[in-house]
Design a protein around this motif. Structure first.
Motif, PDB file in Angstrom:
ATOM      1  N   PRO A 101      -1.787  -2.450  -6.028  1.00 47.62           N
ATOM      2  CA  PRO A 101      -2.729  -2.756  -7.113  1.00 47.62           C
ATOM      3  C   PRO A 101      -3.534  -1.544  -7.562  1.00 47.62           C
ATOM      4  O   PRO A 101      -3.818  -1.387  -8.752  1.00 47.62           O
ATOM      5  N   LEU A 141       0.790  -5.760   4.235  1.00 44.39           N
ATOM      6  CA  LEU A 141      -0.440  -6.287   3.646  1.00 44.39           C
ATOM      7  C   LEU A 141      -1.251  -5.186   2.972  1.00 44.39           C
ATOM      8  O   LEU A 141      -1.795  -5.376   1.878  1.00 44.39           O
ATOM      9  N   ARG A 183       0.821  -4.042  -0.169  1.00 47.42           N
ATOM     10  CA  ARG A 183       0.941  -5.105  -1.175  1.00 47.42           C
ATOM     11  C   ARG A 183      -0.391  -5.430  -1.846  1.00 47.42           C
ATOM     12  O   ARG A 183      -0.438  -5.663  -3.063  1.00 47.42           O
ATOM     13  N   TYR A 184      -1.473  -5.429  -1.074  1.00 53.61           N
ATOM     14  CA  TYR A 184      -2.738  -5.921  -1.604  1.00 53.61           C
ATOM     15  C   TYR A 184      -3.796  -4.837  -1.815  1.00 53.61           C
ATOM     16  O   TYR A 184      -4.865  -5.132  -2.349  1.00 53.61           O
ATOM     17  N   VAL A 185      -3.502  -3.610  -1.392  1.00 54.24           N
ATOM     18  CA  VAL A 185      -4.462  -2.519  -1.617  1.00 54.24           C
ATOM     19  C   VAL A 185      -3.815  -1.371  -2.384  1.00 54.24           C
ATOM     20  O   VAL A 185      -4.263  -0.994  -3.473  1.00 54.24           O
TER      21      VAL A 185
END
Length: 399
Positions: free
Chosen positions: A371, A363, A366-368
């Motif tokens: 990006p 997580l 993938r999301y911090v």
């Protein structure tokens, strides 16, 4: 596949080693600290890690040294041999703290929140596992919100280890990167750049920053010199075999035990090497790094899909694992220990905890992290393009 794919896999292996060692330090502290006061030996097999090659399984300090060598190599390989513009160096220096800081700030929030809510179980775990004083050194005392806000905004790299102890290495990553970028600015296009690199390596011999200079020197040698060296197979095979044996021996050096304990191990004849600096862990990391480059079989393993995936997750795994160990894994162990017994409770906690670490790392990456990396790449392209246009307009006006 990228030129550094095998290094991604190697970074993943190093992160996994750190996770395993911290689990052992929390639940079987004798494997790390020997018979130092206040640490408990739970089983006879714990002594086996002080004999090669099993010692390499708990060589967390070697894994950290490996992180720094990989960073030194990857951050400099592209630029060595070319004159680096000042603007490019400034851009690299601006990007680096942002690149590292994404997961640092996330872990500060999570670590501080867990501390404030009393979710860490190191005190209760220590009474069963006997991992004092190592475990009790984390999240010590009451949570201070005012200090947290101050550290979060003004000192995330220098004081972040108060809320997530593994962040002490990120400070080295940041400042070591700045040193490399400064070196590239002055020496990357100079023919004799290995001379100042060797001098800087010598000056940093008693600090972990030497790992960055070793990585830079490896990058220069690999890019311009090693490809020209031809060694016959008859000589190469036994030489690599000897180096592997040396790595398995040196890599298991018990870096955290007392000097008296070392005298009762197979390492008694070696000069003492203790503390958080280079020494034998750095030497074993150098050997492993070299052997990976010289072994096509190792590179093939490291570029397998599972290890590449682990390498992709490695930063997240490294950042979040200690928080999981002393919250979720410790709480689960305390619940199960009375019914399952010490060892089965540990197996349950490490299996379940590893799954939680994986989910959290995925997580976070993938999301911090991803990006953020993509945003930095887009910004870099835009800044370079704008600088090129402005420079072209300036040159046309000056004419």
């Amino acid at each position: 596949m990228s030129r550094f794919a095998h290094l991604d896999g190697l970074r993943g292996v190093a992160a996994l080693m750190v996770v395993f060692v911290h689990y052992m330090g929390a639940f079987y502290p004798f494997t790390l600290f020997g018979d130092a006061p206040d640490y408990i030996q739970h089983t006879l097999w714990e002594r086996s890690v002080f004999y090669p090659p099993l010692g390499t399984l708990v060589a967390a300090h070697m894994a950290v040294c490996l992180f720094f060598i990989i960073s030194g190599y990857v951050l400099t390989y592209k630029f060595l041999g070319d004159r680096l513009p000042v603007g490019e160096v400034v851009l690299l220096c601006l990007k680096r703290p942002i690149r590292l800081g994404g997961l640092v700030w996330v872990s500060l929030v999570v670590g501080g929140l867990f501390w404030a809510c009393g979710l860490y179980q190191q005190e209760a775990l220590e009474r069963i596992a006997g991992s004092n004083p190592w475990a009790l050194g984390f999240w010590n005392g009451p949570f201070d919100l005012h200090q947290f806000i101050k550290d979060f905004f003004f000192a995330p790299f220098s004081h972040g280890d108060r809320y997530n102890a593994v962040l002490w290495t990120i400070k080295y990553e940041l400042y070591g990167s700045f040193q490399l970028f400064a070196f590239l600015l002055f020496f990357s296009g100079w023919k004799y750049r290995l001379i100042p690199a060797m001098i800087l390596l010598y000056l940093s011999m008693h600090s972990l920053y030497q790992g960055f200079w070793i990585g830079l020197i490896f990058a220069d040698l690999e890019k311009f010199y090693f490809s020209r060296v031809c060694v016959s197979r008859r000589v190469k095979a036994p030489l690599l075999g000897l180096l592997w044996c040396l790595f398995l021996f040196i890599g298991g050096y018990p870096n955290y035990v007392t000097a008296e304990f070392i005298q009762n191990t197979v390492y008694a004849w070696l000069p003492s090497d203790q503390g958080f600096k280079g020494g034998y862990p750095m030497l074993s990391a150098v050997l492993l790094f070299f052997l990976v480059f010289r072994s096509s079989y190792c590179r093939k393993i490291l570029t397998s899909r599972p290890l590449l995936h682990l390498g992709w997750l490695s930063y997240g795994v490294y950042i979040c694992h200690l928080i999981v160990i002393f919250s979720f894994s410790s709480a689960l162990f305390i619940i199960l220990e009375s019914s399952l017994g010490y060892h089965f409770a540990f197996l349950s906690s490490i299996i379940a905890g590893s799954y939680v670490v994986y989910i959290c790392a995925y997580l976070m990456v993938r999301y911090v992290d991803r990006p953020l990396v993509q945003a930095l790449q887009v910004c870099s392209i835009y800044i370079r393009r704008e600088c090129a246009v402005r420079y072209k307009n300036y040159k046309s006006r000056s004419r």
